[in-house]
Motif scaffolding. Structure first.
Motif, PDB file in Angstrom:
ATOM      1  N   THR A 197      42.452  11.918  25.546  1.00  0.00           N
ATOM      2  CA  THR A 197      41.788  12.402  26.751  1.00  0.00           C
ATOM      3  C   THR A 197      42.781  12.509  27.901  1.00  0.00           C
ATOM      4  O   THR A 197      43.542  11.580  28.164  1.00  0.00           O
ATOM      5  CB  THR A 197      40.649  11.454  27.158  1.00  0.00           C
ATOM      6  OG1 THR A 197      39.712  11.347  26.079  1.00  0.00           O
ATOM      7  CG2 THR A 197      39.925  11.971  28.387  1.00  0.00           C
ATOM      8  N   GLY A 198      42.772  13.649  28.566  1.00  0.00           N
ATOM      9  CA  GLY A 198      43.677  13.866  29.684  1.00  0.00           C
ATOM     10  C   GLY A 198      44.943  14.604  29.310  1.00  0.00           C
ATOM     11  O   GLY A 198      45.628  15.136  30.176  1.00  0.00           O
ATOM     12  N   ASN A 199      45.276  14.617  28.001  1.00  0.00           N
ATOM     13  CA  ASN A 199      46.452  15.363  27.575  1.00  0.00           C
ATOM     14  C   ASN A 199      46.165  16.855  27.648  1.00  0.00           C
ATOM     15  O   ASN A 199      45.068  17.289  27.283  1.00  0.00           O
ATOM     16  CB  ASN A 199      46.840  14.970  26.145  1.00  0.00           C
ATOM     17  CG  ASN A 199      48.168  15.569  25.712  1.00  0.00           C
ATOM     18  OD1 ASN A 199      48.262  16.752  25.389  1.00  0.00           O
ATOM     19  ND2 ASN A 199      49.196  14.750  25.705  1.00  0.00           N
ATOM     20  N   PRO A 200      47.113  17.667  28.123  1.00  0.00           N
ATOM     21  CA  PRO A 200      46.870  19.110  28.227  1.00  0.00           C
ATOM     22  C   PRO A 200      46.468  19.748  26.901  1.00  0.00           C
ATOM     23  O   PRO A 200      45.795  20.783  26.883  1.00  0.00           O
ATOM     24  CB  PRO A 200      48.212  19.656  28.718  1.00  0.00           C
ATOM     25  CG  PRO A 200      48.863  18.503  29.402  1.00  0.00           C
ATOM     26  CD  PRO A 200      48.443  17.297  28.638  1.00  0.00           C
ATOM     27  N   TRP A 201      46.885  19.152  25.768  1.00  0.00           N
ATOM     28  CA  TRP A 201      46.584  19.718  24.465  1.00  0.00           C
ATOM     29  C   TRP A 201      45.428  18.994  23.765  1.00  0.00           C
ATOM     30  O   TRP A 201      45.227  19.173  22.567  1.00  0.00           O
ATOM     31  CB  TRP A 201      47.830  19.675  23.575  1.00  0.00           C
ATOM     32  CG  TRP A 201      48.915  20.568  24.071  1.00  0.00           C
ATOM     33  CD1 TRP A 201      50.045  20.226  24.735  1.00  0.00           C
ATOM     34  CD2 TRP A 201      48.947  21.994  23.957  1.00  0.00           C
ATOM     35  NE1 TRP A 201      50.798  21.331  25.046  1.00  0.00           N
ATOM     36  CE2 TRP A 201      50.140  22.438  24.579  1.00  0.00           C
ATOM     37  CE3 TRP A 201      48.081  22.940  23.395  1.00  0.00           C
ATOM     38  CZ2 TRP A 201      50.482  23.782  24.652  1.00  0.00           C
ATOM     39  CZ3 TRP A 201      48.426  24.285  23.472  1.00  0.00           C
ATOM     40  CH2 TRP A 201      49.613  24.688  24.095  1.00  0.00           C
ATOM     41  N   PHE A 202      44.666  18.215  24.525  1.00  0.00           N
ATOM     42  CA  PHE A 202      43.590  17.440  23.907  1.00  0.00           C
ATOM     43  C   PHE A 202      42.596  18.329  23.173  1.00  0.00           C
ATOM     44  O   PHE A 202      42.116  17.989  22.095  1.00  0.00           O
ATOM     45  CB  PHE A 202      42.872  16.612  24.981  1.00  0.00           C
ATOM     46  CG  PHE A 202      41.723  15.799  24.434  1.00  0.00           C
ATOM     47  CD1 PHE A 202      41.864  15.070  23.261  1.00  0.00           C
ATOM     48  CD2 PHE A 202      40.503  15.759  25.090  1.00  0.00           C
ATOM     49  CE1 PHE A 202      40.819  14.309  22.758  1.00  0.00           C
ATOM     50  CE2 PHE A 202      39.449  15.005  24.598  1.00  0.00           C
ATOM     51  CZ  PHE A 202      39.608  14.276  23.425  1.00  0.00           C
ATOM     52  N   GLY A 203      42.273  19.490  23.737  1.00  0.00           N
ATOM     53  CA  GLY A 203      41.290  20.362  23.109  1.00  0.00           C
ATOM     54  C   GLY A 203      41.692  20.794  21.710  1.00  0.00           C
ATOM     55  O   GLY A 203      41.010  20.497  20.723  1.00  0.00           O
ATOM     56  N   SER A 204      42.823  21.483  21.601  1.00  0.00           N
ATOM     57  CA  SER A 204      43.269  21.994  20.303  1.00  0.00           C
ATOM     58  C   SER A 204      43.644  20.863  19.351  1.00  0.00           C
ATOM     59  O   SER A 204      43.297  20.882  18.161  1.00  0.00           O
ATOM     60  CB  SER A 204      44.472  22.923  20.494  1.00  0.00           C
ATOM     61  OG  SER A 204      44.120  24.031  21.305  1.00  0.00           O
TER      62      SER A 204
END
Length: 232
Positions: A166-173
């Motif tokens: 959570t919070g990482n720019p790539w969390f979604g993918s």
């Protein structure tokens, strides 16, 4: 006729001062040239530093223009010319542009439907400690996306662990690939928890949150739907 000192102590002091003055003059005569040389070298070094900075700025500008030209050639279908430009940049010491050039080289392989070669190039870039971390993260995402169907699920999970937070720019993918990998391993609880966490993260695109919310529901987990979330 010089006046004699009034006592021996004064006489000795005057002699001592005269000796030191004579020694100072000798040192000046002996080392004056060396001091002058040191000053000249210091000034030359200072001037050289200014020139080097100016030169580096000019070179950086030239490399930036070359990189822009390579991207323009790719957009215009002149891939052969772009490959030559990128190869030159990769072979140079342009630390700022060499990793970007390598990224474009890997992407060109994918455009040519050489997914395996492209994935290998991205993975190699992601493992290069001299490359800035943000670029390494992008390269790792690209490599894993290309190899997802052929990689063991646990390897996908291990690769994505630093990014699926959570919070990482790539969390979604990264989170989506991690959840799907957990499903492949027969771990619906871990997959569902990952998907639910993604629906709660406002930095994840709404379309992706909607998709994983459905996956979470299919696994028996109640997730927050994007339309139910308050506006940021």
């Amino acid at each position: 006729m010089a006046r004699m000192p009034q006592n021996n102590e004064a006489f000795i002091r005057e002699v001592d001062e005269e000796v030191r003055r004579e020694q100072a003059q000798k040192l000046a005569r002996r080392y004056g040239v060396i001091v002058a040389v040191i000053v000249v070298l210091a000034l030359a070094a200072f001037g050289g530093t200014l020139w080097w900075r100016s030169h580096q700025a000019a070179v950086a500008g030239q490399r930036g223009d070359a990189f822009t030209d390579a991207m323009a050639n790719i957009s215009n279908g002149k891939e052969a010319e772009a490959k030559k430009q990128l190869a030159t940049m990769v072979g140079s010491d342009a630390k700022g542009y060499a990793p970007l050039a390598r990224m474009l080289q890997a992407d060109l392989l994918v455009r040519e439907r050489k997914d395996a070669d492209g994935a290998a190039a991205f993975l190699k870039l992601s493992q290069d400690g001299s490359v800035p971390q943000p670029l390494r993260d992008v390269a790792l995402m690209r490599a894993t996306t290309l190899q997802f169907d052929t990689l063991p699920p646990q390897q996908v999970i291990d690769r994505m662990k630093p990014l699926a937070q959570t919070g990482n720019p790539w969390f979604g993918s990264a989170g989506e690939m991690t959840g799907l990998a957990w499903m492949k391993l027969g771990q619906p609880k871990k997959a569902g928890e990952m998907f639910v966490a993604m629906t709660k993260d406002k930095s994840v695109p709404a379309s992706l949150r909607s998709r994983v919310a459905q996956l979470a529901a299919d696994l028996g987990y109640e997730a927050v739907q994007p339309q139910d979330m308050p506006a940021s």
